[in-house]
Design a protein around this motif. Structure first.
Motif: not given
Length: 291
Positions: A184, A186-189, A208-210, A217, A228
């Protein structure tokens, strides 16, 4: 005072004082005391050997010698100021600010520009902020909502990308993504969900990896860490050099754009116009898609 040493500070004081015909006003413009202005004028008169002003209770008037000398001194002083300002500006680099997420698009263009025009020096500063302000820079690439002013470089459009080493089958369906680690930007999806909704697909993202930026990414995807979503413009070179593959041909626009701001022309350094024109130049797309 030696006649071999031209008293430039005293000449400047004379020019300013002749414009105002008032020592107080001249001192205010020169940011020195009235007494200091008087001493500079007296020193120049001593150097020349004749008076420049007649002093009266109501102010100053130029003597005939002073009035005759003033135009030539003013013209010469203006030429010196113009020449030094021009020389100073010619050595000034163009200060460019850009978000780190734009580096994959920006750096190849700056390298090519430097090869074509080595006389143009770009001082690049990267930032993780997406502020739409120039701050102390001559130009700035900003990311976010479309701006009323500035140049629109390109719209953000996302598509999944991955290392070719992870693509084990010729035809990949959106549902097959559930087997990969989702990277990801960003910090969210949000970015992934936007693309999946456009495909009318719902997935459970098990792994998941942020990352803090899209560039990080993308770098992780190149290393085979997972898959990504990335902007199609930013990954053109990676796709062309097969560092990445795009298993799907469709992308989705996020509504965000990359824009270019520049300092007003009357306050701009040399070559800023060339830099802006170069970055805004449309080139043939390098995007290729697999599947």
């Amino acid at each position: 005072m030696s006649r071999r040493s031209l008293p430039l500070n005293a000449i400047h004081a004379f020019i300013v004082t002749a414009r105002h015909l008032n020592l107080t006003h001249a001192a205010a413009e020169l940011c020195i005391t009235q007494g200091a202005v008087s001493r500079k004028i007296a020193a120049l008169e001593s150097w020349l050997g004749f008076p420049l002003f007649d002093r009266h209770a109501r102010g100053l008037t130029l003597t005939p010698q002073g009035a005759a000398l003033l135009p030539a001194l003013k013209s010469g002083f203006d030429q010196m100021v113009h020449a030094t300002e021009k020389a100073s500006k010619s050595n000034r680099s163009v200060r460019l600010k850009a978000p780190t997420c734009a580096m994959r698009w920006l750096l190849p263009k700056l390298v090519e520009l430097e090869q074509l025009r080595p006389d143009i020096h770009i001082s690049l500063t990267t930032t993780v902020e997406h502020s739409s302000q120039l701050d102390n820079f001559d130009a700035a690439i900003v990311y976010g909502a479309p701006l009323e002013k500035g140049y629109r470089l390109f719209d953000e459009a996302l598509t999944p990308v991955m290392s070719a080493s992870l693509l084990k089958q010729q035809q990949l369906m959106p549902e097959d993504l559930a087997h990969f680690t989702f990277l990801h930007p960003t910090a969210d999806s949000t970015d992934w969900q936007l693309w999946l909704r456009a495909q009318q697909v719902e997935l459970v993202m098990k792994r998941n990896q942020h990352f803090a930026t899209m560039d990080l990414a993308i770098s992780a995807a190149i290393q085979g860490y997972g898959i990504t979503v990335a902007d199609v413009t930013l990954i053109q070179a990676d796709l062309a050099m097969q560092r990445l593959v795009a298993p799907f041909s469709n992308s989705v626009k996020t509504g965000a754009v990359y824009s270019l701001l520049q300092r007003p022309e009357n306050d701009a350094p040399p070559f800023l116009t060339e830099l802006v024109a170069w970055l805004c130049l449309e080139r043939d797309p390098l995007i290729s898609s697999a599947g």
